[in-house]
Scaffold this motif. Structure first.
Motif, short mmCIF file in Angstrom:
data_model
loop_
_atom_site.label_atom_id
_atom_site.label_comp_id
_atom_site.label_asym_id
_atom_site.label_seq_id
_atom_site.Cartn_x
_atom_site.Cartn_y
_atom_site.Cartn_z
N LEU A 141 -14.13 -7.80 -0.17
CA LEU A 141 -12.91 -8.45 -0.64
C LEU A 141 -12.24 -7.64 -1.75
N VAL A 142 -13.06 -7.08 -2.64
CA VAL A 142 -12.52 -6.25 -3.72
C VAL A 142 -11.78 -5.06 -3.13
N MET A 143 -12.37 -4.41 -2.14
CA MET A 143 -11.72 -3.25 -1.52
C MET A 143 -10.43 -3.67 -0.80
N ALA A 144 -10.46 -4.84 -0.17
CA ALA A 144 -9.26 -5.32 0.52
C ALA A 144 -8.12 -5.56 -0.46
N LEU A 145 -8.47 -5.98 -1.67
CA LEU A 145 -7.45 -6.20 -2.70
C LEU A 145 -6.77 -4.89 -3.10
N PHE A 146 -7.48 -3.77 -3.01
CA PHE A 146 -6.85 -2.48 -3.30
C PHE A 146 -5.82 -2.15 -2.22
N THR A 147 -6.13 -2.48 -0.98
CA THR A 147 -5.17 -2.27 0.11
C THR A 147 -3.93 -3.13 -0.11
N ALA A 148 -4.16 -4.41 -0.42
CA ALA A 148 -3.04 -5.31 -0.68
C ALA A 148 -2.19 -4.82 -1.85
N SER A 149 -2.86 -4.34 -2.89
CA SER A 149 -2.15 -3.87 -4.08
C SER A 149 -1.26 -2.67 -3.78
N ALA A 150 -1.75 -1.77 -2.93
CA ALA A 150 -0.95 -0.60 -2.57
C ALA A 150 0.34 -1.01 -1.87
N VAL A 151 0.23 -1.99 -0.97
CA VAL A 151 1.42 -2.50 -0.28
C VAL A 151 2.37 -3.12 -1.29
N GLY A 152 1.84 -3.88 -2.22
CA GLY A 152 2.68 -4.52 -3.23
C GLY A 152 3.40 -3.51 -4.10
N MET A 153 2.70 -2.43 -4.45
CA MET A 153 3.33 -1.39 -5.28
C MET A 153 4.48 -0.72 -4.55
N VAL A 154 4.29 -0.45 -3.27
CA VAL A 154 5.37 0.19 -2.49
C VAL A 154 6.58 -0.73 -2.41
N ILE A 155 6.35 -2.01 -2.12
CA ILE A 155 7.47 -2.95 -2.01
C ILE A 155 8.18 -3.07 -3.36
N ALA A 156 7.41 -3.11 -4.44
CA ALA A 156 8.03 -3.21 -5.78
C ALA A 156 8.87 -1.98 -6.08
N ALA A 179 -1.14 -9.61 2.18
CA ALA A 179 -2.28 -10.33 2.76
C ALA A 179 -2.57 -9.85 4.18
N ALA A 180 -1.51 -9.62 4.96
CA ALA A 180 -1.68 -9.15 6.33
C ALA A 180 -2.36 -7.78 6.35
N ALA A 181 -1.97 -6.92 5.42
CA ALA A 181 -2.56 -5.59 5.33
C ALA A 181 -4.05 -5.68 5.03
N ALA A 182 -4.41 -6.50 4.05
CA ALA A 182 -5.81 -6.67 3.68
C ALA A 182 -6.60 -7.27 4.83
N LEU A 183 -6.01 -8.23 5.52
CA LEU A 183 -6.68 -8.91 6.62
C LEU A 183 -6.98 -7.95 7.77
N VAL A 184 -6.01 -7.10 8.10
CA VAL A 184 -6.22 -6.13 9.18
C VAL A 184 -7.37 -5.19 8.84
N GLU A 185 -7.40 -4.71 7.61
CA GLU A 185 -8.48 -3.81 7.22
C GLU A 185 -9.83 -4.52 7.26
N LEU A 186 -9.88 -5.75 6.76
CA LEU A 186 -11.13 -6.51 6.76
C LEU A 186 -11.65 -6.77 8.17
N CYS A 187 -10.73 -6.84 9.12
CA CYS A 187 -11.12 -7.11 10.51
C CYS A 187 -11.28 -5.83 11.33
N GLY A 188 -11.35 -4.69 10.64
CA GLY A 188 -11.64 -3.44 11.33
C GLY A 188 -10.46 -2.70 11.90
N GLY A 189 -9.25 -3.08 11.52
CA GLY A 189 -8.06 -2.41 12.02
C GLY A 189 -7.85 -1.04 11.40
#
Length: 290
Positions: A141-156, A179-189
């Motif tokens: 989950l911690v690693m997934a939050l880094f993925t989510a954060s990267a998406v948020g930074m780009v949008i910002a 959230a979608a980005a983190a979810l895809v990575e967590l599910c092996g995408g």
């Protein structure tokens, strides 16, 4: 990294043959001159707050100071426990957690603004629900939050995460894409699937306005968090099936910026238009503020 292109981040992750979260963690550690373990420890602290927030709003007696919100997360939880949900337990649990976190925020509880307080329920709902369903550990989950954060930074950087600047599409829309980005990575995408999930989730909410009743982050914000969580699951499900967005994700973000620039001030967190201008909303406004 400048964090101005999701496609660039995904491409670099693919070139290094690592997940987006691993690439972002390495990049941020170098940029901030900290160890990867230090950054993961900081993110773990945020994860603990996220976990608590998904439960603390589930209280049938809890109400916000305005009286406009409270008790809905409990109602949703009861429906899930009774096996009555139309869309199955996963979406039902996610809706419960999104409502709980948002209601906890409205009651002045502690939350993580991810990326904003108005959209605080979406990422927690998605991550904690999938973690419970698939028995994922905190490290994942911690690693997934880094993925989510990267998406948020780009949008910002490319558009906005502020409702006052870009409407609710910039808040709940951004959170849903994260959230979608983190979810895809967590599910092996793959990183490419992450791109498409972000694009699909954002396209689904283009033009969503920010019209808080009485200027409070309650109506319709709380229920939009539930919608945003469901939207993230839909986008991730489509992307994991190999369904692609015909419009590249960075172009979708730019379109969101353009749409946000076109939204009139009355629909940008001023509480002067949209739902906030309805007769019932004005009645609530008078009851609360006189």
């Amino acid at each position: 990294m400048k964090y101005d292109s999701i496609s660039d981040i995904c491409r670099k992750a693919e070139e290094k043959n690592v997940r987006i979260s691993e690439f972002v963690l390495q990049d941020q550690a170098a940029l901030m001159e900290k160890t990867e373990e230090d950054l993961k420890h900081t993110m773990k602290t945020m994860l603990e707050v996220i976990k608590k927030s998904t439960n603390e709003g589930i209280n049938p007696e809890k109400r916000s100071n305005s009286g406009l919100s409270g008790g809905d997360a409990y109602k949703m939880e009861q429906r899930v426990k009774a096996g009555q949900t139309i869309s199955g337990p996963i979406i039902g649990k996610a809706l419960t957690k999104a409502l709980s976190t948002s209601e906890n925020n409205a009651c002045m509880g502690k939350i993580v603004a991810a990326p904003t307080a108005g959209s605080c329920g979406i990422i927690p709902a998605v991550l904690i629900t999938i973690a419970e369903e698939r028995k994922l550990d905190d490290e994942q989950l911690v690693m997934a939050l880094f993925t989510a954060s990267a998406v948020g930074m780009v949008i910002a950087n490319r558009a906005s995460i502020s409702g006052a600047e870009g409407g609710c599409q910039a808040e709940c829309g951004s959170a849903s894409a994260m959230a979608a980005a983190a979810l895809v990575e967590l599910c092996g995408g793959t990183p490419a699937m992450v791109e498409h999930a972000c694009a699909i989730s954002l396209k689904s909410v283009l033009g969503l306005v920010c019209d808080p009743v009485a200027g409070l982050v309650e109506i319709p914000c709380i229920k939009r968090n539930a919608m945003g969580a469901a939207n993230a699951f839909v986008a991730a499900e489509l992307a994991l099936a190999g369904i692609e967005s015909k419009i590249p994700v960075d172009e979708v973000i730019q379109a969101m910026k353009s749409v946000g620039d076109c939204i009139v001030p009355a629909l940008k967190e001023t509480a002067d238009g949209g739902l906030a201008a309805t007769p019932t909303a004005k009645k609530y406004m008078k009851q609360i503020f006189g």
